[in-house]
Design an enzyme around this catalytic site. Structure first.
Site, PDB file in Angstrom:
ATOM      1  N   LYS A 241      14.194  18.431  63.510  1.00  0.00           N
ATOM      2  CA  LYS A 241      15.199  18.003  62.552  1.00  0.00           C
ATOM      3  C   LYS A 241      15.055  16.504  62.265  1.00  0.00           C
ATOM      4  CE  LYS A 241      18.780  21.221  64.264  1.00  0.00           C
ATOM      5  NZ  LYS A 241      19.068  21.994  63.052  1.00  0.00           N
TER       6      LYS A 241
ATOM      7  N   GLU B  85      16.142  29.067  65.902  1.00  0.00           N
ATOM      8  CA  GLU B  85      16.026  29.573  67.275  1.00  0.00           C
ATOM      9  C   GLU B  85      17.252  30.349  67.726  1.00  0.00           C
ATOM     10  OE1 GLU B  85      18.992  26.748  67.800  1.00  0.00           O
ATOM     11  OE2 GLU B  85      17.191  26.596  66.593  1.00  0.00           O
TER      12      GLU B  85
ATOM     13  N   ASP C 195      19.966  21.082  70.028  1.00  0.00           N
ATOM     14  CA  ASP C 195      18.917  21.634  69.173  1.00  0.00           C
ATOM     15  C   ASP C 195      18.191  20.510  68.448  1.00  0.00           C
ATOM     16  OD1 ASP C 195      17.272  23.192  67.624  1.00  0.00           O
ATOM     17  OD2 ASP C 195      18.846  23.770  66.196  1.00  0.00           O
TER      18      ASP C 195
ATOM     19  N   ASP D 161      13.248  25.995  64.078  1.00  0.00           N
ATOM     20  CA  ASP D 161      14.643  25.568  63.990  1.00  0.00           C
ATOM     21  C   ASP D 161      15.582  26.735  63.727  1.00  0.00           C
ATOM     22  OD1 ASP D 161      16.694  23.735  64.104  1.00  0.00           O
ATOM     23  OD2 ASP D 161      16.537  23.148  62.001  1.00  0.00           O
TER      24      ASP D 161
ATOM     25  N   ASP E  22      25.846  22.835  68.989  1.00  0.00           N
ATOM     26  CA  ASP E  22      25.111  24.073  68.703  1.00  0.00           C
ATOM     27  C   ASP E  22      25.383  25.155  69.738  1.00  0.00           C
ATOM     28  OD1 ASP E  22      23.606  25.243  66.721  1.00  0.00           O
ATOM     29  OD2 ASP E  22      21.693  24.907  67.711  1.00  0.00           O
TER      30      ASP E  22
ATOM     31  N   ARG F 278      19.049  32.651  66.315  1.00  0.00           N
ATOM     32  CA  ARG F 278      18.986  34.095  66.081  1.00  0.00           C
ATOM     33  C   ARG F 278      18.032  34.782  67.056  1.00  0.00           C
ATOM     34  NH1 ARG F 278      17.110  33.249  60.010  1.00  0.00           N
ATOM     35  NH2 ARG F 278      18.540  31.524  60.413  1.00  0.00           N
TER      36      ARG F 278
END
Length: 462
Positions: A242, A314, A235, A312, A253, A316
């Protein structure tokens, strides 16, 4: 995976006794030892302090017995997993726990878990050759199943993203399915884009194509238990990228996917009487000319439209499509696991996993199992008034709130909107990582909540 510890097939006189000693019981134990051994222990200053090890020699200079301190039995931090430290302290040989003490099965499991090593990318350190005889009344096969599931989870999380992309995660899941004779399928390409538009939108930014893993096992007439795990193999944060430090652990992740695969292997290995389904949406959240953007509006499998407030958030999105798919079958129990929010870590730290469920009986039984097994969980509320924080002026909902409060709860509320048919739904916001070494828990990838979940499911479907 490599482990320095194994279970001995049977007890025998060659097994060296290991005494687990609290500080309160130390004087009594020492008084019962042969005089030479007692004097040797006293010369070492052994008083049952937590983590203190003394090897008592026999007349030939070999190890006659082992004393291991547990500290005060009434201490708040006393744990039946403390013997996990023995995995890195004992010399090669065969050992057995001796005497009466609480939770012998957890003591042996702790030693097994403490012996875990991830040596895929470096030369093994040579430590090993330790065997433990399983205490009477403890099932060695159950211990092995648990350890293997946790090692699988740890291995997957520890593997760097250059060697674990979406295709490799599919293959890892396929191997678990094949081992237990489960059916296995993968949704990808146009079928994924059409049927799971948010999974596709998140994963379309990467050359490592998005996929949805679907594994089924067990009697089709048995109660349906479905596990959904977040499989973001790396991620970057997407367009809302990030920081460099924020990306350092993003190989983990996919920790939700790793944990559901570990739990699934325990369920299938034990033959629980369920119709098990495992769904893993797997993507890489990369940055490219195909990345989804802040302000985009995505249509979900369930038909809801979602405005993107932050790329960020993503995890969910891909979970929502998979949960909607799982919910269509009306499972009796639906569980999602994900490394979802930093807010969960702020609230409970890396060791305690927050979970969310409106099923009081399920939540209470699970909490009891977690407490019994020292697999720490803490229930947080699905606080419905915060649901309004997901409002959007242009879509049915936003994927984030704008006020920065209660991030773990808001994420769980977002997911909860996509579940309406399951009898019981529970979401687990796992960290999946040990930032430092603890007994039974080496630094690195970690299985969380799956021992408690398995125990709770076994009580109903064993």
């Amino acid at each position: 995976m490599a482990s320095t510890i194994s279970l001995a097939s049977a007890a025998g006189s060659a097994a060296r006794p290991v005494h687990l000693v609290t500080s309160e019981a130390c004087a009594t134990l020492l008084a019962g030892l042969p005089p030479a051994e007692r004097r040797f222990a006293e010369a070492q200053g052994f008083k049952g302090e937590s983590g203190k090890l003394v090897l008592l020699p026999d007349g030939e200079g070999d190890v006659a017995r082992v004393l291991f301190g547990l500290g005060s039995g009434s201490a708040r931090d006393a744990s039946p997993l403390a013997p996990g430290k023995l995995a890195v302290l004992l010399p090669p040989g065969t050992y057995r726990f001796e005497g009466d003490f609480d939770r012998p099965e957890l003591a042996v499991l702790a030693v097994l878990l403490g012996g875990y090593r991830f040596d895929r990318y470096r030369k093994a350190n040579g430590h090993g050759g330790v065997k433990f005889v399983c205490p009477e009344g403890v099932d060695p096969e159950a211990l092995d199943r648990t350890a293997e599931a946790i090692f699988l989870t740890r291995d997957l999380i520890n593997t760097p993203a250059n060697d674990l992309g979406t295709a490799e995660l599919v293959e890892a899941a396929r191997q678990v399915a094949d081992r237990f004779g489960a059916t296995f399928s993968v949704i990808e390409g146009q079928e994924l884009e059409t049927g799971f538009p948010m999974v596709h939108a998140v994963g379309d930014s990467s050359e490592r194509r998005p996929r949805l893993i679907d594994c089924r096992w067990g009697d089709e007439t048995a109660p349906r238990v479905t596990l959904v795990g977040k499989g973001v193999v790396f991620d970057t944060g997407g367009v809302d990228i990030k920081s460099a430090s924020g990306m350092l652990l993003m190989k983990k992740d996919m920790g939700g996917a790793a944990n559901v695969l570990g739990l699934a292997s325990m369920i299938m290995g034990a033959g629980l009487k369920v119709r098990l389904r495992v769904l893993i949406p797997t993507v890489e959240n990369a940055v490219s000319d195909r990345s989804f953007r802040p302000g985009d509006i995505l249509r979900s499998r369930k038909g809801f439209t979602v405005e993107i407030g932050n790329t960020d958030a993503e995890g969910r999105l891909i979970l929502a499509d998979a949960l909607a798919y799982a919910d269509e079958e009306k499972p009796e129990i639906l569980i999602s696991m994900a490394t979802l929010t930093g807010a969960a870590r702020v609230a409970l730290g890396p060791e305690v996993v927050p979970f969310f469920s409106d099923d009081e009986a399920f939540a209470q039984g699970l909490q009891q199992a977690a407490d019994d097994l020292r697999d720490p969980l803490w229930r947080l509320p699905l606080w419905r008034p915060y649901d309004s924080w997901l409002a959007s002026r242009t879509a049915d909902m936003n994927n984030v709130s704008t006020n920065g409060h209660a991030g773990a709860i808001v994420a769980a509320l977002f997911l909860d909107r996509f579940v309406e048919n399951a009898r019981t739904y529970a979401h687990f916001d796992v960290f999946g990582w040990n930032p430092g070494v603890r007994p039974a828990c080496p630094e690195g990838g970690e299985a969380q909540a799956i021992r408690a979940l398995f125990a709770h499911l076994s009580a109903s479907y064993g």
